[in-house]
Design a protein around this motif. Sequence first.
Motif, PDB file in Angstrom:
ATOM      1  N   ASN A  28       0.816  -0.983  -0.103  1.00 46.48           N
ATOM      2  CA  ASN A  28       0.030   0.021   0.023  1.00 46.48           C
ATOM      3  C   ASN A  28       1.144   1.249  -0.122  1.00 46.48           C
ATOM      4  O   ASN A  28       1.901   1.136   0.782  1.00 46.48           O
ATOM      5  N   TYR A  29       0.300   2.360  -0.545  1.00 51.63           N
ATOM      6  CA  TYR A  29       1.157   3.449  -0.913  1.00 51.63           C
ATOM      7  C   TYR A  29       0.389   4.759  -0.737  1.00 51.63           C
ATOM      8  O   TYR A  29      -0.834   4.675  -1.038  1.00 51.63           O
ATOM      9  N   LEU A  30       0.983   5.793  -0.429  1.00 52.57           N
ATOM     10  CA  LEU A  30       0.397   7.028  -0.612  1.00 52.57           C
ATOM     11  C   LEU A  30       0.696   7.346  -2.020  1.00 52.57           C
ATOM     12  O   LEU A  30       1.955   6.995  -2.419  1.00 52.57           O
ATOM     13  N   ALA A  31      -0.066   7.980  -2.945  1.00 61.39           N
ATOM     14  CA  ALA A  31       0.063   8.228  -4.212  1.00 61.39           C
ATOM     15  C   ALA A  31      -0.329   9.434  -4.604  1.00 61.39           C
ATOM     16  O   ALA A  31      -1.514   9.888  -4.293  1.00 61.39           O
ATOM     17  N   VAL A  32       0.324  10.337  -5.610  1.00 62.55           N
ATOM     18  CA  VAL A  32       0.012  11.512  -6.191  1.00 62.55           C
ATOM     19  C   VAL A  32       0.290  11.381  -7.756  1.00 62.55           C
ATOM     20  O   VAL A  32       1.403  11.165  -8.023  1.00 62.55           O
ATOM     21  N   ARG A  33      -0.862  11.604  -8.561  1.00 63.40           N
ATOM     22  CA  ARG A  33      -0.704  11.433  -9.937  1.00 63.40           C
ATOM     23  C   ARG A  33      -0.461  12.766 -10.638  1.00 63.40           C
ATOM     24  O   ARG A  33      -0.913  13.745 -10.031  1.00 63.40           O
ATOM     25  N   GLY A  34       0.305  13.030 -11.592  1.00 64.09           N
ATOM     26  CA  GLY A  34       0.693  14.273 -12.290  1.00 64.09           C
ATOM     27  C   GLY A  34       1.627  14.143 -13.601  1.00 64.09           C
ATOM     28  O   GLY A  34       1.593  13.049 -14.085  1.00 64.09           O
ATOM     29  N   LYS A  35       1.960  15.184 -14.270  1.00 73.41           N
ATOM     30  CA  LYS A  35       2.545  15.177 -15.410  1.00 73.41           C
ATOM     31  C   LYS A  35       3.284  16.694 -15.689  1.00 73.41           C
ATOM     32  O   LYS A  35       3.129  17.512 -15.075  1.00 73.41           O
ATOM     33  N   GLY A  36       4.341  16.270 -16.533  1.00 72.29           N
ATOM     34  CA  GLY A  36       5.212  17.432 -16.702  1.00 72.29           C
ATOM     35  C   GLY A  36       6.686  17.264 -16.280  1.00 72.29           C
ATOM     36  O   GLY A  36       6.985  16.186 -15.762  1.00 72.29           O
ATOM     37  N   ASN A  37       7.414  18.441 -16.504  1.00 74.47           N
ATOM     38  CA  ASN A  37       8.945  18.298 -16.259  1.00 74.47           C
ATOM     39  C   ASN A  37       9.160  18.202 -14.411  1.00 74.47           C
ATOM     40  O   ASN A  37       8.721  19.185 -13.929  1.00 74.47           O
ATOM     41  N   PRO A  38       9.890  17.177 -14.128  1.00 74.29           N
ATOM     42  CA  PRO A  38       9.998  17.163 -12.646  1.00 74.29           C
ATOM     43  C   PRO A  38      11.023  18.099 -11.980  1.00 74.29           C
ATOM     44  O   PRO A  38      11.118  18.440 -10.797  1.00 74.29           O
ATOM     45  N   ASN A  39      11.637  18.620 -12.978  1.00 76.15           N
ATOM     46  CA  ASN A  39      12.492  19.826 -12.524  1.00 76.15           C
ATOM     47  C   ASN A  39      11.924  21.284 -12.444  1.00 76.15           C
ATOM     48  O   ASN A  39      12.582  22.268 -12.066  1.00 76.15           O
ATOM     49  N   ASP A  40      10.839  21.192 -12.725  1.00 75.44           N
ATOM     50  CA  ASP A  40      10.015  22.568 -12.885  1.00 75.44           C
ATOM     51  C   ASP A  40       9.640  22.980 -11.548  1.00 75.44           C
ATOM     52  O   ASP A  40       8.944  22.234 -10.891  1.00 75.44           O
ATOM     53  N   GLU A  41      10.151  24.244 -10.943  1.00 75.54           N
ATOM     54  CA  GLU A  41       9.959  24.605  -9.603  1.00 75.54           C
ATOM     55  C   GLU A  41       8.842  24.645  -9.430  1.00 75.54           C
ATOM     56  O   GLU A  41       8.017  24.456  -8.243  1.00 75.54           O
ATOM     57  N   ASN A  42       7.831  25.088 -10.238  1.00 71.91           N
ATOM     58  CA  ASN A  42       6.376  25.511 -10.019  1.00 71.91           C
ATOM     59  C   ASN A  42       5.469  24.396 -10.873  1.00 71.91           C
ATOM     60  O   ASN A  42       4.114  24.716 -10.708  1.00 71.91           O
ATOM     61  N   GLY A  43       6.033  23.151 -10.786  1.00 69.04           N
ATOM     62  CA  GLY A  43       5.480  22.069 -11.445  1.00 69.04           C
ATOM     63  C   GLY A  43       4.694  21.233 -10.745  1.00 69.04           C
ATOM     64  O   GLY A  43       4.805  20.932  -9.454  1.00 69.04           O
ATOM     65  N   GLU A  44       3.961  20.117 -11.385  1.00 70.27           N
ATOM     66  CA  GLU A  44       3.099  19.179 -10.367  1.00 70.27           C
ATOM     67  C   GLU A  44       3.885  18.258  -9.626  1.00 70.27           C
ATOM     68  O   GLU A  44       3.588  17.736  -8.729  1.00 70.27           O
ATOM     69  N   TYR A  45       5.162  17.984 -10.176  1.00 70.14           N
ATOM     70  CA  TYR A  45       5.780  16.868  -9.398  1.00 70.14           C
ATOM     71  C   TYR A  45       6.505  17.323  -8.133  1.00 70.14           C
ATOM     72  O   TYR A  45       6.323  16.628  -7.059  1.00 70.14           O
ATOM     73  N   LYS A  46       6.679  18.653  -8.141  1.00 73.11           N
ATOM     74  CA  LYS A  46       7.316  19.347  -6.865  1.00 73.11           C
ATOM     75  C   LYS A  46       6.217  19.358  -5.853  1.00 73.11           C
ATOM     76  O   LYS A  46       6.363  19.088  -4.636  1.00 73.11           O
ATOM     77  N   ASP A  47       5.076  19.601  -6.379  1.00 71.74           N
ATOM     78  CA  ASP A  47       3.855  19.963  -5.500  1.00 71.74           C
ATOM     79  C   ASP A  47       3.533  18.477  -4.883  1.00 71.74           C
ATOM     80  O   ASP A  47       2.917  18.255  -3.786  1.00 71.74           O
ATOM     81  N   SER A  48       3.569  17.555  -5.670  1.00 73.40           N
ATOM     82  CA  SER A  48       3.380  16.115  -5.294  1.00 73.40           C
ATOM     83  C   SER A  48       3.866  15.632  -4.194  1.00 73.40           C
ATOM     84  O   SER A  48       3.526  14.875  -3.090  1.00 73.40           O
ATOM     85  N   ILE A  49       5.297  15.910  -4.229  1.00 73.32           N
ATOM     86  CA  ILE A  49       6.173  15.634  -2.867  1.00 73.32           C
ATOM     87  C   ILE A  49       5.754  16.099  -1.677  1.00 73.32           C
ATOM     88  O   ILE A  49       5.807  15.652  -0.587  1.00 73.32           O
ATOM     89  N   GLY A  50       5.518  17.497  -1.722  1.00 77.91           N
ATOM     90  CA  GLY A  50       4.880  18.237  -0.474  1.00 77.91           C
ATOM     91  C   GLY A  50       3.716  17.701   0.057  1.00 77.91           C
ATOM     92  O   GLY A  50       3.583  17.250   1.282  1.00 77.91           O
ATOM     93  N   PHE A 100       6.526  13.478 -19.370  1.00 81.34           N
ATOM     94  CA  PHE A 100       6.574  12.690 -18.408  1.00 81.34           C
ATOM     95  C   PHE A 100       5.133  12.592 -17.847  1.00 81.34           C
ATOM     96  O   PHE A 100       4.420  13.737 -17.639  1.00 81.34           O
ATOM     97  N   HIS A 101       4.763  11.440 -17.479  1.00 82.59           N
ATOM     98  CA  HIS A 101       3.823  11.331 -16.486  1.00 82.59           C
ATOM     99  C   HIS A 101       4.082  10.514 -15.549  1.00 82.59           C
ATOM    100  O   HIS A 101       5.140   9.734 -15.697  1.00 82.59           O
ATOM    101  N   PHE A 102       3.652  10.660 -14.139  1.00 77.52           N
ATOM    102  CA  PHE A 102       4.245  10.205 -13.083  1.00 77.52           C
ATOM    103  C   PHE A 102       3.075   9.653 -11.976  1.00 77.52           C
ATOM    104  O   PHE A 102       2.018  10.380 -11.855  1.00 77.52           O
ATOM    105  N   ILE A 103       3.596   8.880 -11.030  1.00 79.38           N
ATOM    106  CA  ILE A 103       2.915   8.477  -9.788  1.00 79.38           C
ATOM    107  C   ILE A 103       3.755   8.977  -8.928  1.00 79.38           C
ATOM    108  O   ILE A 103       4.728   7.686  -8.885  1.00 79.38           O
TER     109      ILE A 103
END
Length: 210
Positions: A28-50, A100-103
């Motif tokens: 079992n995991y906590l999960a957040v889905r998103g897309k885009g460049n993981p290096n984008d400071e204002n992107g979905e990936y950075k938000d997902s980590i928080g 990129f798409h990610f979970i």
Amino acid sequence: MAFDYKKEYKEFYMPASKPSIVTIPKMNYLAVRGKGNPNDENGEYKDSIGLLYAIAFTIKMSYKGSHKIDGYFEYVVPPLEGFWWQNGSDTINYANKNGFHFISLIRLPDFVTKSDFDWAIQEATRKKKTDFSKVEFLTYDEGVCVQSLHVGSYDDEPKTVALMHDYMTANGYELDITETRYHHEIYLSDPRKCAAEKLKTVIRHPIKKI
């Protein structure tokens, strides 16, 4: 001493720097889905980590409050992980980061139930005044995979992936990346605190017998 998943399950989190084949059980995991460049400071990936870490630590620290989780024991929050893919491809084009798409994932201890997760979402929302609706409780059965420890920049991962694929072929397997089985990374280093050439990342690919 707090239970540390990396140390207790070294076959999943601390593999050798040469490929191996491993069967990953349902987790079992906590999960957040998103897309885009993981290096984008204002992107979905950075938000997902928080979002993930806020819920992960709400659950970890629950024993100090009124919500008691059956079977709880003190533990180290497992490392950040990620499933990655690009539409229409079973490989990763590292030059096309915008595609990129990610979970994003953090493993949950087995004692955490869906109702405990729901409580944590409500508790974190109340305390942090933040929308956590993107965080989901994900059960995933990864199955048979080839994996290896990669040391170095994320952009240099293809070298390690090539060794993994050579190893799987030599052992009678083929790649099985699909719409539900992904390129998987587990981050053992914090890129904010570690030089790129020293980053440690577990790379895992789903496979099946030829």
